[in-house]
Design a protein around this motif. Structure first.
Motif, short mmCIF file in Angstrom:
data_model
loop_
_atom_site.label_atom_id
_atom_site.label_comp_id
_atom_site.label_asym_id
_atom_site.label_seq_id
_atom_site.Cartn_x
_atom_site.Cartn_y
_atom_site.Cartn_z
N HIS A 140 0.84 -1.21 0.00
CA HIS A 140 0.00 0.00 0.00
C HIS A 140 0.87 1.25 0.00
O HIS A 140 1.90 1.30 0.68
CB HIS A 140 -0.91 0.00 1.23
N GLY A 141 0.42 2.28 -0.74
CA GLY A 141 1.22 3.50 -0.92
C GLY A 141 1.05 4.55 0.17
O GLY A 141 0.85 5.73 -0.13
N SER A 142 1.11 4.13 1.43
CA SER A 142 1.11 5.09 2.55
C SER A 142 1.69 4.39 3.77
O SER A 142 1.95 3.19 3.75
CB SER A 142 -0.31 5.58 2.87
N LEU A 143 1.87 5.16 4.83
CA LEU A 143 2.27 4.59 6.12
C LEU A 143 0.99 4.29 6.90
O LEU A 143 0.44 5.15 7.57
CB LEU A 143 3.16 5.58 6.90
N LEU A 144 0.49 3.07 6.74
CA LEU A 144 -0.74 2.69 7.44
C LEU A 144 -0.56 2.83 8.95
O LEU A 144 0.53 2.63 9.47
CB LEU A 144 -1.10 1.25 7.06
N PRO A 145 -1.65 3.22 9.67
CA PRO A 145 -3.04 3.29 9.22
C PRO A 145 -3.45 4.59 8.52
O PRO A 145 -4.62 4.75 8.18
CB PRO A 145 -3.82 3.15 10.53
N GLN A 146 -2.50 5.51 8.30
CA GLN A 146 -2.86 6.74 7.58
C GLN A 146 -3.11 6.45 6.09
O GLN A 146 -2.44 5.61 5.49
CB GLN A 146 -1.77 7.79 7.71
N TYR A 147 -4.04 7.19 5.52
CA TYR A 147 -4.35 7.14 4.10
C TYR A 147 -4.73 5.75 3.60
O TYR A 147 -4.21 5.26 2.61
CB TYR A 147 -3.20 7.74 3.28
N ARG A 148 -5.68 5.14 4.32
CA ARG A 148 -6.30 3.93 3.79
C ARG A 148 -7.20 4.34 2.63
O ARG A 148 -7.88 5.36 2.70
CB ARG A 148 -7.16 3.25 4.86
N GLY A 149 -7.24 3.54 1.58
CA GLY A 149 -8.12 3.85 0.46
C GLY A 149 -7.42 3.77 -0.88
O GLY A 149 -6.26 3.37 -0.98
N ALA A 150 -8.13 4.20 -1.92
CA ALA A 150 -7.72 3.98 -3.31
C ALA A 150 -6.66 4.95 -3.82
O ALA A 150 -5.98 4.66 -4.80
CB ALA A 150 -8.95 4.05 -4.21
N ALA A 151 -6.53 6.14 -3.21
CA ALA A 151 -5.65 7.17 -3.79
C ALA A 151 -4.71 7.78 -2.75
O ALA A 151 -4.68 9.00 -2.56
CB ALA A 151 -6.51 8.25 -4.44
N PRO A 152 -3.89 6.96 -2.08
CA PRO A 152 -3.04 7.49 -1.00
C PRO A 152 -1.97 8.46 -1.47
O PRO A 152 -1.63 9.41 -0.76
CB PRO A 152 -2.41 6.23 -0.40
N ILE A 153 -1.43 8.25 -2.66
CA ILE A 153 -0.37 9.13 -3.17
C ILE A 153 -0.93 10.54 -3.38
O ILE A 153 -0.35 11.54 -2.95
CB ILE A 153 0.23 8.58 -4.48
N ASN A 154 -2.09 10.61 -4.05
CA ASN A 154 -2.71 11.91 -4.32
C ASN A 154 -3.05 12.66 -3.05
O ASN A 154 -2.72 13.85 -2.90
CB ASN A 154 -3.98 11.73 -5.14
N TRP A 155 -3.72 11.98 -2.12
CA TRP A 155 -4.22 12.68 -0.93
C TRP A 155 -3.11 13.14 0.01
O TRP A 155 -3.23 14.18 0.66
CB TRP A 155 -5.23 11.80 -0.18
N ALA A 156 -2.01 12.40 0.06
CA ALA A 156 -0.88 12.85 0.90
C ALA A 156 -0.35 14.20 0.42
O ALA A 156 -0.08 15.09 1.23
CB ALA A 156 0.23 11.80 0.89
N ILE A 157 -0.25 14.37 -0.89
CA ILE A 157 0.23 15.65 -1.44
C ILE A 157 -0.84 16.73 -1.31
O ILE A 157 -0.54 17.88 -0.94
CB ILE A 157 0.67 15.48 -2.91
N ILE A 158 -2.09 16.39 -1.60
CA ILE A 158 -3.18 17.36 -1.47
C ILE A 158 -3.24 17.94 -0.06
O ILE A 158 -3.49 19.13 0.13
CB ILE A 158 -4.53 16.71 -1.85
N HIS A 159 -2.95 17.10 0.94
CA HIS A 159 -2.96 17.56 2.33
C HIS A 159 -1.66 18.21 2.77
O HIS A 159 -1.50 18.57 3.94
CB HIS A 159 -3.30 16.39 3.26
#
Length: 314
Positions: free
Chosen positions: A112-131
């Motif tokens: 998974h493309g995030s450090l779980l449990p953060q950014y669970r879901g389909a678009a972790p790369i996008n949302w990390a930058i958006i935030h």
């Protein structure tokens, strides 16, 4: 435990992001007994059938391919069972039913493309930058019932540059993720990898969790009433795909690259200023966004100077 090269592995994935992981396993000598990927689908102007990036790779390397329409179909389940996998690996694939993820004796591992449990879901790369995150990472974990909640195996942290786009982070992440996945397979084979349960979140802590749902068109439209830092992060978090967009004189414009101009706008939020030769600024609530790379509907992507040279103003 047996040598990792002797493990019978079924790999499940579809897009280019998954190819780097599959290639890393193949090059390391892993025994990939089957590849499960999406069915071919019609795309492009001629609506020709397109193969997934993973299928193309699998064909080139002579790997056995399964393309089920339905993951619960008896035929597919029988074929999967007959592969006698010790372990299944999932990278950028669809949600698996328990019948599938629980099949091999060693379970199913997901990258998974995030450090779980953060950014669970389909678009972790996008949302990390958006935030506006300064770092993210990749996680390998064991699949269980609820999406992205299984026991963590390994993680790797990845810094996010201030100007980095989702596309750039994607390319960096797929390589680091592939390395982490191989390390995970080796650790599971050796039997020396500990599973760490994801933090059980009480209601107070659950508020700290950021999610990464699928991105829809409505999420891509720029709200110029927002602070310019938020607009800037949205644009790079959606670049190059699906791309943030706005309107210029009634025409839709996708925006890929920008910079912030920290000066008090002399026009209302959402209005623009331009010399019609070198710059095009849109006003946010507290500054300007300078457009550097954009694409007018029906046209190709352009640098700002080229765009302004050919644009016909109303």
């Amino acid at each position: 435990m047996e040598n990792f090269e002797a493990l019978r592995i079924v790999f499940m994935g579809t897009p280019e992001f998954a190819v780097a992981a599959l290639d890393k396993l193949v090059q390391a000598g892993c025994s990939i007994v089957g590849v499960v990927t999406a069915p071919d689908k019609a795309a492009g102007r001629g609506m020709q059938l397109q193969q997934s990036a993973v299928k193309q790779y699998a064909i080139e390397h002579g790997l056995f391919i399964l393309q089920p329409e339905k993951l619960k179909s008896p035929d597919f389940l029988e074929q999967l069972k007959n592969l006698h996998a010790d372990l299944q690996i999932v990278v950028a694939f669809r949600m698996l039913p328990e019948l599938v993820w629980n099949m091999p004796p060693m379970g199913t591992v997901n990258l998974h493309g995030s450090l779980l449990p953060q950014y669970r879901g389909a678009a972790p790369i996008n949302w990390a930058i958006i935030h506006g995150e300064k770092f993210t990472g990749v996680t390998t974990f064991k699949l269980q019932h609820e999406i992205d909640t299984g026991n963590i195996l390994l993680t790797a942290t990845i810094p996010i540059g201030e100007q980095e786009t989702a596309g750039e982070l994607h390319d960096k992440m797929k390589e680091i993720g592939a390395e982490l996945l191989l390390e995970t397979v080796k650790g599971l084979s050796a039997g020396d990898l500990m599973e760490t349960p994801q933090i059980k979140m009480d209601e107070a802590r659950a508020a700290e969790l950021k999610i990464a749902p699928k991105i829809f068109t409505a999420s891509c439209q720029i709200n110029w009433n927002n602070p310019v830092s938020e607009i800037y992060n949205l644009i790079r978090g959606l670049s190059p795909y699906p791309a943030a967009f706005s309107y210029l004189e009634g025409k839709k414009v996708k925006i890929f690259k920008t910079e912030i101009i920290n000066s008090v706008p002399s026009v209302a939020a959402g209005e623009f200023e331009t010399d019609k030769k070198t710059f095009l600024y849109f006003a946010g609530s507290d500054g300007y966004i300078s457009l550097l790379e954009l694409q007018l509907e029906g046209k190709k992507k352009m640098e700002i100077a080229d765009f302004l040279r050919g644009y016909r103003w109303i």
